[in-house]
Design a protein around this motif. Structure first.
Motif, PDB file in Angstrom:
ATOM      1  N   MET A   1       0.775  -1.219  -0.144  1.00  0.00           N
ATOM      2  CA  MET A   1       0.072  -0.199   0.181  1.00  0.00           C
ATOM      3  C   MET A   1       1.015   1.123   0.066  1.00  0.00           C
ATOM      4  SD  MET A   1      -2.607   1.413   3.034  1.00  0.00           S
ATOM      5  CE  MET A   1      -4.080   0.405   2.581  1.00  0.00           C
ATOM      6  N   PRO A   2       0.557   2.264  -0.845  1.00  0.00           N
ATOM      7  CA  PRO A   2       1.478   3.528  -1.017  1.00  0.00           C
ATOM      8  C   PRO A   2       1.181   4.169   0.675  1.00  0.00           C
ATOM      9  CG  PRO A   2       0.121   3.153  -3.059  1.00  0.00           C
ATOM     10  CD  PRO A   2      -0.233   2.127  -1.989  1.00  0.00           C
ATOM     11  N   GLU A   3       2.181   4.681   1.153  1.00  0.00           N
ATOM     12  CA  GLU A   3       2.124   5.158   2.433  1.00  0.00           C
ATOM     13  C   GLU A   3       2.533   6.608   2.424  1.00  0.00           C
ATOM     14  OE1 GLU A   3       3.988   2.596   5.354  1.00  0.00           O
ATOM     15  OE2 GLU A   3       3.286   0.747   4.191  1.00  0.00           O
ATOM     16  N   LEU A   4       2.723   7.284   3.588  1.00  0.00           N
ATOM     17  CA  LEU A   4       2.901   8.701   3.461  1.00  0.00           C
ATOM     18  C   LEU A   4       3.947   9.203   2.422  1.00  0.00           C
ATOM     19  CD1 LEU A   4       3.109  11.019   6.655  1.00  0.00           C
ATOM     20  CD2 LEU A   4       4.679  11.278   4.620  1.00  0.00           C
ATOM     21  N   PRO A   5       5.035   8.592   2.310  1.00  0.00           N
ATOM     22  CA  PRO A   5       6.270   9.054   1.412  1.00  0.00           C
ATOM     23  C   PRO A   5       5.551   8.883   0.003  1.00  0.00           C
ATOM     24  CG  PRO A   5       7.029   7.755   3.287  1.00  0.00           C
ATOM     25  CD  PRO A   5       5.685   7.573   3.509  1.00  0.00           C
ATOM     26  N   GLU A   6       5.071   8.136  -0.285  1.00  0.00           N
ATOM     27  CA  GLU A   6       4.449   7.669  -1.678  1.00  0.00           C
ATOM     28  C   GLU A   6       3.321   8.732  -2.097  1.00  0.00           C
ATOM     29  OE1 GLU A   6       6.749   4.213  -0.547  1.00  0.00           O
ATOM     30  OE2 GLU A   6       4.918   5.112   0.488  1.00  0.00           O
ATOM     31  N   VAL A   7       2.576   8.950  -1.190  1.00  0.00           N
ATOM     32  CA  VAL A   7       1.597  10.013  -1.365  1.00  0.00           C
ATOM     33  C   VAL A   7       2.026  11.443  -1.200  1.00  0.00           C
ATOM     34  CG1 VAL A   7      -0.753  10.842  -0.344  1.00  0.00           C
ATOM     35  CG2 VAL A   7      -0.116   8.242  -0.274  1.00  0.00           C
ATOM     36  N   GLU A   8       3.044  11.519  -0.817  1.00  0.00           N
ATOM     37  CA  GLU A   8       3.762  13.015  -0.523  1.00  0.00           C
ATOM     38  C   GLU A   8       4.513  13.177  -1.840  1.00  0.00           C
ATOM     39  OE1 GLU A   8       5.132  16.825   0.592  1.00  0.00           O
ATOM     40  OE2 GLU A   8       3.347  15.539   1.034  1.00  0.00           O
ATOM     41  N   ALA A   9       5.087  11.981  -2.363  1.00  0.00           N
ATOM     42  CA  ALA A   9       5.675  12.168  -3.909  1.00  0.00           C
ATOM     43  C   ALA A   9       4.539  12.523  -4.899  1.00  0.00           C
ATOM     44  CB  ALA A   9       6.344  10.850  -4.065  1.00  0.00           C
ATOM     45  N   ALA A  10       3.563  11.785  -4.675  1.00  0.00           N
ATOM     46  CA  ALA A  10       2.432  11.901  -5.755  1.00  0.00           C
ATOM     47  C   ALA A  10       1.767  13.349  -5.694  1.00  0.00           C
ATOM     48  CB  ALA A  10       1.096  10.932  -5.521  1.00  0.00           C
ATOM     49  N   ARG A  11       1.780  13.804  -4.578  1.00  0.00           N
ATOM     50  CA  ARG A  11       1.115  15.143  -4.280  1.00  0.00           C
ATOM     51  C   ARG A  11       2.194  16.321  -5.106  1.00  0.00           C
ATOM     52  NH1 ARG A  11       2.142  19.746  -1.973  1.00  0.00           N
ATOM     53  NH2 ARG A  11       3.930  19.215  -1.251  1.00  0.00           N
ATOM     54  N   ARG A  12       3.438  16.111  -4.708  1.00  0.00           N
ATOM     55  CA  ARG A  12       4.323  17.099  -5.336  1.00  0.00           C
ATOM     56  C   ARG A  12       4.617  16.968  -6.564  1.00  0.00           C
ATOM     57  NH1 ARG A  12       9.448  16.689  -0.953  1.00  0.00           N
ATOM     58  NH2 ARG A  12       8.318  17.273   0.892  1.00  0.00           N
ATOM     59  N   PHE A  13       4.454  15.723  -7.410  1.00  0.00           N
ATOM     60  CA  PHE A  13       4.539  15.377  -8.677  1.00  0.00           C
ATOM     61  C   PHE A  13       3.376  16.078  -9.416  1.00  0.00           C
ATOM     62  CE2 PHE A  13       3.521  11.705 -12.056  1.00  0.00           C
ATOM     63  CZ  PHE A  13       4.754  12.322 -12.906  1.00  0.00           C
ATOM     64  N   ILE A  14       2.119  15.802  -8.842  1.00  0.00           N
ATOM     65  CA  ILE A  14       1.099  16.428  -9.611  1.00  0.00           C
ATOM     66  C   ILE A  14       0.941  18.117  -9.583  1.00  0.00           C
ATOM     67  CG2 ILE A  14      -1.548  16.704  -9.433  1.00  0.00           C
ATOM     68  CD1 ILE A  14      -1.517  13.895  -8.403  1.00  0.00           C
ATOM     69  N   TYR A 207       4.883  -1.081   6.057  1.00  0.00           N
ATOM     70  CA  TYR A 207       6.425  -1.132   5.891  1.00  0.00           C
ATOM     71  C   TYR A 207       7.045   0.081   6.513  1.00  0.00           C
ATOM     72  CZ  TYR A 207       7.427   2.858   2.664  1.00  0.00           C
ATOM     73  OH  TYR A 207       7.485   4.245   2.069  1.00  0.00           O
ATOM     74  N   LEU A 208       6.521   1.214   6.977  1.00  0.00           N
ATOM     75  CA  LEU A 208       6.889   2.427   7.680  1.00  0.00           C
ATOM     76  C   LEU A 208       7.161   1.695   9.227  1.00  0.00           C
ATOM     77  CD1 LEU A 208       5.434   5.624   6.097  1.00  0.00           C
ATOM     78  CD2 LEU A 208       7.770   4.876   6.037  1.00  0.00           C
ATOM     79  N   ALA A 209       5.913   1.262   9.724  1.00  0.00           N
ATOM     80  CA  ALA A 209       6.086   0.648  10.959  1.00  0.00           C
ATOM     81  C   ALA A 209       6.971  -0.318  11.416  1.00  0.00           C
ATOM     82  CB  ALA A 209       4.422   0.182  11.172  1.00  0.00           C
ATOM     83  N   ASP A 210       7.293  -1.076  10.494  1.00  0.00           N
ATOM     84  CA  ASP A 210       8.426  -1.973  10.574  1.00  0.00           C
ATOM     85  C   ASP A 210       9.748  -1.458  10.795  1.00  0.00           C
ATOM     86  OD1 ASP A 210       6.678  -4.218  10.656  1.00  0.00           O
ATOM     87  OD2 ASP A 210       6.972  -5.178   8.839  1.00  0.00           O
ATOM     88  N   TRP A 260      18.597  -0.360   5.712  1.00  0.00           N
ATOM     89  CA  TRP A 260      17.156  -0.376   6.231  1.00  0.00           C
ATOM     90  C   TRP A 260      16.647  -1.891   5.983  1.00  0.00           C
ATOM     91  CZ3 TRP A 260      13.613   4.284   4.941  1.00  0.00           C
ATOM     92  CH2 TRP A 260      13.822   5.378   5.404  1.00  0.00           C
ATOM     93  N   LEU A 261      15.693  -2.200   6.934  1.00  0.00           N
ATOM     94  CA  LEU A 261      14.927  -3.484   6.901  1.00  0.00           C
ATOM     95  C   LEU A 261      14.235  -3.565   5.711  1.00  0.00           C
ATOM     96  CD1 LEU A 261      14.137  -5.969   8.571  1.00  0.00           C
ATOM     97  CD2 LEU A 261      12.499  -4.375   9.827  1.00  0.00           C
ATOM     98  N   PHE A 262      13.714  -2.398   5.102  1.00  0.00           N
ATOM     99  CA  PHE A 262      12.800  -2.260   4.198  1.00  0.00           C
ATOM    100  C   PHE A 262      13.377  -3.417   2.968  1.00  0.00           C
ATOM    101  CE2 PHE A 262      11.775  -0.787  -0.205  1.00  0.00           C
ATOM    102  CZ  PHE A 262      10.538  -0.452   0.071  1.00  0.00           C
ATOM    103  N   HIS A 263      14.712  -3.324   2.628  1.00  0.00           N
ATOM    104  CA  HIS A 263      15.086  -4.141   1.465  1.00  0.00           C
ATOM    105  C   HIS A 263      15.174  -5.819   1.824  1.00  0.00           C
ATOM    106  CE1 HIS A 263      16.487  -0.486  -0.061  1.00  0.00           C
ATOM    107  NE2 HIS A 263      17.180  -0.125   0.776  1.00  0.00           N
ATOM    108  N   CYS A 264      15.066  -6.209   3.218  1.00  0.00           N
ATOM    109  CA  CYS A 264      14.709  -7.406   3.450  1.00  0.00           C
ATOM    110  C   CYS A 264      13.176  -7.952   3.587  1.00  0.00           C
ATOM    111  CB  CYS A 264      15.534  -7.905   4.575  1.00  0.00           C
ATOM    112  SG  CYS A 264      17.301  -7.694   4.375  1.00  0.00           S
TER     113      CYS A 264
END
Length: 389
Positions: A1-14, A207-210, A260-264
């Motif tokens: 699921m897109p989380e805060l960073p993904e939505v913020e990136a979309a906001r800036r992009f648009i 993913y952010l919580a983890d 980061w744990l993200f990559h695993c």
């Protein structure tokens, strides 16, 4: 699921490409070759009525057509369009599990858990297509139909925005004493609290919580109100570090720090046949916490043990169980006698007392520099492709 960073990136992009431009065409029938091609998706589009008509599709057209996009706002995982025309309602978006926005001719955003169709225009599963007078075309796509599009005249004072917690990027994160007070009555796992969009914070997903809990060295199953003062400080610092770093990377996971744990965390299937290790050699395991698959590094994320019955004592109301909550690591101490029953006491040591978690400003700067270099190379490539033969 897109989380805060993904939505913020979309906001800036648009906002960067479309703000100040007027919408000259609105298509609310699905396009791109999905199974509902040509249909108005009344699941993704929330039903609306203006008191005179229940035709939701026409009301979305009215809310968008010939409107000039003033700016794009965001709170948590929600973002919305504000228009320049007085009295115009806002249009609110939520990506759900697999929603995304694409702009014609622009590289699509990259998500680790799913791919955006870049082979066709409009992309497959396009629910809403907007054309602007500056030539830009914006598509809202959602294969699983868990995203939402809504109309709100007063978004800040109506659901869902009014129900959301503090935004960790744009809101004022409480200090440790204030956060301790907010969570003192919450006995659910700390991961569950972070995922709840309304209790304290919003915008934090799985993913952010983890990542936050790994950086803070807190086990995801730890009860929220069992965190020590040092643990709460570590949590706040980790929230700031992880959110700001991911946003600085424009949510492009290839620019997230390599440690980061993200990559695993996407290697759960692999973990059944082989050990998943971080670059420093620490093992990653997967458990279900708060109903979600959770990546954990047991060597640094120590779990406080639950309440255990140590004995009973006589009171005026009869026998009462004596409980104690231990933590890891613990050291057995002395014994004491309460009434006729001997109960073991434990001195509790929280590991956070000796661990300092810092916002790594230098890491954030490195991410920004790497991303800027990527953007320059991309621009040079685009200009080369656009040059006449």
């Amino acid at each position: 699921m897109p989380e805060l960073p993904e939505v913020e990136a979309a906001r800036r992009f648009i906002e960067r490409l479309c703000a100040g431009s007027t919408i000259v065409s609105v298509t609310t029938r699905e396009q791109g070759g999905g199974p509902r091609e040509g249909s108005f998706d009344d699941i993704v589009f929330e039903h609306v009525s203006d008191g005179t008509t229940n035709d939701s599709e026409s009301l979305y057209h009215t809310a968008l057509l010939r409107k000039t996009l003033k700016c794009v706002h965001r709170k948590g995982k929600q973002f919305w369009f504000e228009f320049a025309e007085p009295e115009s309602p806002c249009v609110l978006f939520h990506f759900g599990m697999t929603g995304s926005c694409a702009i014609k001719g622009q590289e699509a955003m990259k998500y680790r858990s799913f791919k955006v169709d870049e082979a066709h225009w409009p992309p497959r599963f396009t629910k809403l297509l907007l054309k602007f007078d500056n030539g830009e075309e914006l598509a809202f796509c959602d294969p699983r139909r868990l995203g939402r599009i809504k109309i709100r005249s007063d978004p800040h004072n109506t659901s869902p925005l009014k129900d959301l917690g503090i935004d960790p990027l744009s809101g004022d994160i409480p200090d440790a004493p204030a956060l301790k007070k907010l969570i003192e009555s919450i006995s659910s796992p700390i991961k569950s609290l972070l995922l709840d969009q309304e209790r304290v914070f919003c915008g934090i997903g799985n993913y952010l919580a983890d990542e936050i809990l790994y950086q803070a060295k807190i086990h995801p199953s730890t009860k929220a109100n069992a965190l020590s003062d040092a643990g709460i400080e570590a949590l706040i610092t980790a929230i700031k570090y992880v959110i700001h770093t991911a946003v600085a990377a424009e949510a492009d996971y290839k620019f997230f720090p390599t440690d980061w744990l993200f990559h695993c965390r996407w290697d759960k299937v692999k973990s059944k046949s082989q050990k998943i290790l971080l670059p420093n050699g620490s093992a990653v395991v997967f458990e279900e916490v708060a109903g979600r698959t959770t990546a954990i590094v047991p060597s640094v994320q120590l779990l406080r043990s639950p309440l255990v019955v140590l004995g009973t004592t006589n009171t005026a109301r009869g026998k009462t169980k004596i409980k104690a909550e231990s933590s890891l690591p613990t050291t057995d101490s002395i014994s004491a006698t309460v009434g006729a029953t001997t109960v073991a006491k434990r001195e509790r040591k929280i590991s956070h007392g000796e661990i300092k978690v810092e916002v790594k400003e230098e890491v954030i700067e490195e991410v920004k520099v790497a991303l800027a270099q990527r953007n320059v190379k991309q621009k040079v490539k685009e200009e080369g492709n656009a040059a006449p033969a």
